[in-house]
Write an enzyme that holds these catalytic residues in place. Structure first.
Site: not given
Ligand code: GNR
Ligand code: NI
Length: 177
Positions: A46, A91-92, A137, A133-134, A51
């Site tokens: 995601g 998270c990236l 952000h 999660h997104e 980001q």
């Molecule tokens: O790549 C991602 N893996 C992930 C694993 C568990 C819960 C959430 C994520 S999202 C993350 C990519 C990211 O940072 N999206 O904002």
């Molecule tokens: Ni993230």
């Protein structure tokens, strides 16, 4: 297509609250394509516009093994949520670190697609976690905010040291070219 730079915690810009998109034009669709490319390349499941330093409410997701189920949500809103689930998240924008986060187990989200058509999606498991999660952000929130202040500080310091090393390596590389 262009790969975009991903901001890293504790960059203040990750704390920006994104605003709704009112016109979905070709410029937005180009950004969507570039966000998918950036996400697949990372690789991640995601990516939120926040980001890549674009503060509008747009997220891209693909949780499929084959990386062939792109999902784009514009102006996403969670309209219903149920249950509680803990999952280990990464998270990236927090590269190399993982932590358990408690979220709703199943959600219903409404959003616009890349043509501006409204749709609704009810889901659970990894996709539900990823959408939450997104959306976090887009509201300036990171998964590390759910961890203890001690863990969060440790992560901040380690990432700080890593980025300093990378910066030094880059300086060295450019001076020895
Ligand atoms: O790549 C991602 N893996 C992930 C694993 C568990 C819960 C959430 C994520 S999202 C993350 C990519 C990211 O940072 N999206 O904002
Ligand atoms: Ni993230």
């Amino acid at each position: 297509m262009t790969k975009l730079d991903i901001l890293h915690f504790p960059d203040k810009r990750l704390r920006t609250k994104a605003v709704d998109i009112d016109v979905i034009d070709d410029a937005i669709r180009l950004l969507i394509d570039n966000m998918f490319e950036t996400m697949y390349d990372a690789p991640g499941i995601g990516l939120a516009a926040t980001q890549v330093n674009f503060h509008k409410r747009l997220i891209v997701i693909d949780i499929s093994e084959e990386k062939n189920e792109p999902l784009c949500l514009i102006n996403p809103v969670i309209t219903h949520q149920e249950g509680i689930e803990v999952m280990e998240e990464g998270c990236l924008s927090v590269p190399g670190f993982y932590g358990d986060v408690e979220r709703a187990e199943s959600i219903t989200v409404k959003a616009l697609d890349r043509q501006g058509e409204p749709f609704e999606l009810t889901t659970d498991d990894l996709l539900a976690v990823c959408i939450q999660h997104e959306i976090d952000h887009l509201n300036g929130k990171l998964f590390v905010d759910y961890l203890s202040p001690m863990k969060r500080n440790r992560i901040r310091k380690k990432i700080g040291r890593m980025e300093k090393e990378t910066a030094e390596q880059n300086t060295h590389r450019s001076s020895t070219l």
